[in-house]
Design a protein around this motif. Sequence first.
Motif, PDB file in Angstrom:
ATOM      1  N   ARG B 316       0.817  -1.189  -0.010  1.00  0.00           N
ATOM      2  CA  ARG B 316       0.162   0.185  -0.024  1.00  0.00           C
ATOM      3  C   ARG B 316       1.008   1.318   0.031  1.00  0.00           C
ATOM      4  N   ALA B 317       1.945   1.150   0.818  1.00  0.00           N
ATOM      5  CA  ALA B 317       3.012   2.363   0.607  1.00  0.00           C
ATOM      6  C   ALA B 317       3.549   2.732  -0.560  1.00  0.00           C
ATOM      7  N   ILE B 318       3.879   1.528  -1.371  1.00  0.00           N
ATOM      8  CA  ILE B 318       4.454   1.621  -2.703  1.00  0.00           C
ATOM      9  C   ILE B 318       3.240   2.319  -3.659  1.00  0.00           C
ATOM     10  N   GLY B 319       1.825   1.815  -3.660  1.00  0.00           N
ATOM     11  CA  GLY B 319       0.655   2.477  -4.334  1.00  0.00           C
ATOM     12  C   GLY B 319       0.515   3.933  -3.820  1.00  0.00           C
ATOM     13  N   GLU B 320       0.600   4.206  -2.621  1.00  0.00           N
ATOM     14  CA  GLU B 320       0.835   5.817  -2.501  1.00  0.00           C
ATOM     15  C   GLU B 320       1.791   6.580  -3.045  1.00  0.00           C
ATOM     16  N   ALA B 321       2.938   5.946  -3.124  1.00  0.00           N
ATOM     17  CA  ALA B 321       4.190   6.479  -3.745  1.00  0.00           C
ATOM     18  C   ALA B 321       3.875   6.778  -5.248  1.00  0.00           C
ATOM     19  N   PHE B 322       3.340   5.516  -5.776  1.00  0.00           N
ATOM     20  CA  PHE B 322       2.814   5.562  -7.364  1.00  0.00           C
ATOM     21  C   PHE B 322       1.811   6.560  -7.736  1.00  0.00           C
ATOM     22  N   ARG B 323       0.772   6.824  -6.894  1.00  0.00           N
ATOM     23  CA  ARG B 323      -0.102   7.684  -7.068  1.00  0.00           C
ATOM     24  C   ARG B 323       0.229   9.117  -6.852  1.00  0.00           C
ATOM     25  N   GLU B 324       1.473   9.438  -6.117  1.00  0.00           N
ATOM     26  CA  GLU B 324       2.027  10.743  -5.914  1.00  0.00           C
ATOM     27  C   GLU B 324       2.731  11.085  -7.299  1.00  0.00           C
ATOM     28  N   VAL B 325       3.550  10.161  -7.671  1.00  0.00           N
ATOM     29  CA  VAL B 325       4.380  10.240  -9.110  1.00  0.00           C
ATOM     30  C   VAL B 325       3.399  10.389 -10.064  1.00  0.00           C
ATOM     31  N   ASP B 326       2.139   9.788 -10.174  1.00  0.00           N
ATOM     32  CA  ASP B 326       1.313   9.712 -11.144  1.00  0.00           C
ATOM     33  C   ASP B 326       0.532  11.290 -11.371  1.00  0.00           C
ATOM     34  N   SER B 327       0.387  11.833 -10.070  1.00  0.00           N
ATOM     35  CA  SER B 327      -0.125  13.140 -10.057  1.00  0.00           C
ATOM     36  C   SER B 327       0.916  14.257 -10.004  1.00  0.00           C
ATOM     37  N   ASP B 328       2.143  13.904 -10.031  1.00  0.00           N
ATOM     38  CA  ASP B 328       3.236  14.976  -9.987  1.00  0.00           C
ATOM     39  C   ASP B 328       3.255  15.785  -8.943  1.00  0.00           C
ATOM     40  N   VAL B 329       3.054  15.184  -7.727  1.00  0.00           N
ATOM     41  CA  VAL B 329       2.739  15.850  -6.547  1.00  0.00           C
ATOM     42  C   VAL B 329       4.087  17.164  -6.145  1.00  0.00           C
ATOM     43  N   PRO B 330       5.156  16.618  -6.277  1.00  0.00           N
ATOM     44  CA  PRO B 330       6.310  17.841  -6.306  1.00  0.00           C
ATOM     45  C   PRO B 330       5.934  18.767  -7.361  1.00  0.00           C
ATOM     46  N   GLY B 331       5.728  18.719  -8.536  1.00  0.00           N
ATOM     47  CA  GLY B 331       5.593  19.729  -9.642  1.00  0.00           C
ATOM     48  C   GLY B 331       4.350  20.558  -9.074  1.00  0.00           C
ATOM     49  N   ARG B 332       3.306  19.983  -8.655  1.00  0.00           N
ATOM     50  CA  ARG B 332       2.034  20.746  -8.523  1.00  0.00           C
ATOM     51  C   ARG B 332       2.463  21.488  -7.054  1.00  0.00           C
ATOM     52  N   LEU B 333       2.963  20.940  -5.958  1.00  0.00           N
ATOM     53  CA  LEU B 333       3.383  21.695  -4.987  1.00  0.00           C
ATOM     54  C   LEU B 333       4.206  22.883  -5.297  1.00  0.00           C
ATOM     55  N   ALA B 334       5.286  22.695  -6.068  1.00  0.00           N
ATOM     56  CA  ALA B 334       6.083  23.752  -6.470  1.00  0.00           C
ATOM     57  C   ALA B 334       5.381  24.949  -6.995  1.00  0.00           C
ATOM     58  N   GLU B 335       4.355  24.706  -7.930  1.00  0.00           N
ATOM     59  CA  GLU B 335       3.568  25.601  -8.525  1.00  0.00           C
ATOM     60  C   GLU B 335       2.766  26.575  -7.345  1.00  0.00           C
ATOM     61  N   GLU B 336       2.073  25.603  -6.374  1.00  0.00           N
ATOM     62  CA  GLU B 336       1.370  26.099  -5.259  1.00  0.00           C
ATOM     63  C   GLU B 336       1.991  26.938  -4.654  1.00  0.00           C
ATOM     64  N   ILE B 337       2.943  26.300  -3.860  1.00  0.00           N
ATOM     65  CA  ILE B 337       4.051  27.242  -2.870  1.00  0.00           C
ATOM     66  C   ILE B 337       4.363  28.372  -3.363  1.00  0.00           C
ATOM     67  N   GLU B 338       4.749  28.659  -4.932  1.00  0.00           N
ATOM     68  CA  GLU B 338       5.063  29.898  -5.701  1.00  0.00           C
ATOM     69  C   GLU B 338       3.574  30.889  -5.732  1.00  0.00           C
ATOM     70  N   LEU B 339       2.523  30.223  -5.785  1.00  0.00           N
ATOM     71  CA  LEU B 339       1.578  31.247  -5.613  1.00  0.00           C
ATOM     72  C   LEU B 339       1.048  31.552  -4.607  1.00  0.00           C
ATOM     73  N   MET B 340       1.077  30.470  -3.612  1.00  0.00           N
ATOM     74  CA  MET B 340       0.523  30.989  -2.184  1.00  0.00           C
ATOM     75  C   MET B 340       1.595  31.489  -1.158  1.00  0.00           C
ATOM     76  N   LEU B 341       2.703  31.362  -1.395  1.00  0.00           N
ATOM     77  CA  LEU B 341       3.674  31.696  -0.316  1.00  0.00           C
ATOM     78  C   LEU B 341       4.737  32.750  -1.225  1.00  0.00           C
ATOM     79  N   GLY B 342       4.942  32.338  -2.252  1.00  0.00           N
ATOM     80  CA  GLY B 342       6.143  33.142  -2.923  1.00  0.00           C
ATOM     81  C   GLY B 342       5.631  34.379  -3.427  1.00  0.00           C
ATOM     82  N   GLY B 343       4.233  34.478  -3.425  1.00  0.00           N
ATOM     83  CA  GLY B 343       3.509  35.827  -3.820  1.00  0.00           C
ATOM     84  C   GLY B 343       3.494  37.089  -2.767  1.00  0.00           C
ATOM     85  N   GLU B 344       3.827  36.473  -1.500  1.00  0.00           N
ATOM     86  CA  GLU B 344       3.911  37.173  -0.257  1.00  0.00           C
ATOM     87  C   GLU B 344       4.666  38.705  -0.366  1.00  0.00           C
TER      88      GLU B 344
END
Lengths: 344, 344
Positions: B316-344
């Motif tokens: 199940r842990a591998i499945g969680e990692a796979f879904r995060e890869v599939d959703s490109d969590v780090p890439g999306r997180l980088a965008e969100e962080i720039e929007l939400m925190l970088g814009g301050e």
Amino acid sequence: MPGRSAAPGRRIALDVMSGDESPRSRIRAALRALDAYPDLHLSLVGDQQLITGHLSSIAFDQSRLTVIHAGKTIAMDEKPSFALRSKEDSSMWVALEQVADGHAAACVSSGNTGALMAMGRFALKTFVGIDRPAIAGAIPCAGGSVLLLDMGANVDCSANNLYQFAVMGSLLAATVRGITAPRVGLLNVGTEDIKGNEQVKLANRLLKEDGRLNYIGYIEGNDVFAGGADVVVCDGFVGNIALKTGEGVAGLIRDSLVAAFQQTLWRRFLSLLIAPVMRKIYKSIDPVVYNGASFLGLQGIVVKSHGHSDEEGFFRAIGEAFREVDSDVPGRLAEEIELMLGGE
Amino acid sequence: MPGRSAAPGRRIALDVMSGDESPRSRIRAALRALDAYPDLHLSLVGDQQLITGHLSSIAFDQSRLTVIHAGKTIAMDEKPSFALRSKEDSSMWVALEQVADGHAAACVSSGNTGALMAMGRFALKTFVGIDRPAIAGAIPCAGGSVLLLDMGANVDCSANNLYQFAVMGSLLAATVRGITAPRVGLLNVGTEDIKGNEQVKLANRLLKEDGRLNYIGYIEGNDVFAGGADVVVCDGFVGNIALKTGEGVAGLIRDSLVAAFQQTLWRRFLSLLIAPVMRKIYKSIDPVVYNGASFLGLQGIVVKSHGHSDEEGFFRAIGEAFREVDSDVPGRLAEEIELMLGGE
């Protein structure tokens, strides 16, 4: 406290007005307590007309029950600071005053916790050597129950506060609960020395240095319910979260069981067969059974009954107060505090 | 991160050595994951001889599995600082390096949480704008599950840390868990504005001001399990206590049920009849089902499997990692962080 020396005997003042349930259930609980404890005297504080109305149709030992009028009730959502300013004539304040003036040995209320603590500190003061009172209560664990403090009075705690809670909790467990050398644990995120925040690490050192406590070191959240300690110490934020998380999980499992056993006719039939066993298990983790949290560190006994407590719950809270009176918890606490903290 | 642009595709590096259980169960879980996810490629990191020994008798798609030798294993009780100094050649470090060097998109380990976090921060760095990574994981609640963070990485948190956790948790719930506008709650000892410690009160203000989050305000411990939010934010001390308290209560109830149904012959007979229903309920709150906690805030995907996780848990842990890869969590997180925190 000059008034306090006028031995209040075994009289307990009950705030019968505050709380989410009707005063009637608390009055019934009071009468049950009179039956259960032949030495007990009660002062019922609240709307005199309402109380005497409820009492009029019931037979009880009138020599052991007094009604004291208080026209106001502190609301459950009242801010403690506001409650303190407008306290006069409230049932909560008048009940506490009974203790402060030496007319009663203890007070029980199911009202607003913050208001009761603020008024309790104002009316009774804390012991010298105790910076902050803590709320201590029993929760179920494997093989019985464990005393947890602080359950929510202090959201921020220093290492010294935590140390003082340990001293007070150990004493309550030894006197009221009759446990010899209670095992005292400090709630933490791990059991290794490097684990925890600064307050917890420093409290750990203070507790290790005090050879008079049976301190067993850090305890983790799961081990609390496995019966790993008799007394568990934490700050009020963590204590509240632990308590309510536990309630939440117990509720989730109970609801899942009920729902699962309703799904088919066969399962509904099974649920009838297992009902007696299930009732016993629910009972063993029922918060009502563990009702009656002690405000420790005040120069007087104050027991908080849950706001939603029914007759059984309020009856148990009176029992807790009675046992604390019987064991002279404040007197013993004063001695312990002088030994443990005053000698520094 | 120059190496990272060499698209790691859907390769996940597994530390198959660390943890309390045998590597064999983790290797079996790896092969199950290859079957379950046709796009998945795996790098099994650990003792080459041991791994190839286990693999020799089993048929699997060799084109999607690589073995990478690492001769050492970080012990479960190793201090993070010591683990970091002596990390070279350890399976945990080599697996993380695979992500840092761009050879893998994610890493899964059931090793020492503190060591994994320390090495993860060293190997992958945190995003600019994120002061501290948090551990986020799903726990059961009425009607499904809720994402809780931080589960234990940070024992002390500022209001800003809590705010950043909320941003990251909301994103994880939206991407990997597919929840539109996830309801984000801040764990507190009450729901009124005056409740809580300073960090929590200030975080509440920060979250209210950020109109982009679906922030629902304070949530209490019991409401977490009633399904009152999709994401619940707290510091790592409180999160760990909530998690382990929940486990403790669930264990206590389970043990009470088992004991009660062993007491008489009739009850033992009943326990056989209700066994299928009980198994389903235990399953619904089984930690294994919710295994796989995400280290959020690192510039790469790291999933922590429970130290005691068995084949099913590691799968199940591998499945969680796979879904995060599939959703490109780090890439999306980088965008969100720039929007939400970088814009301050």
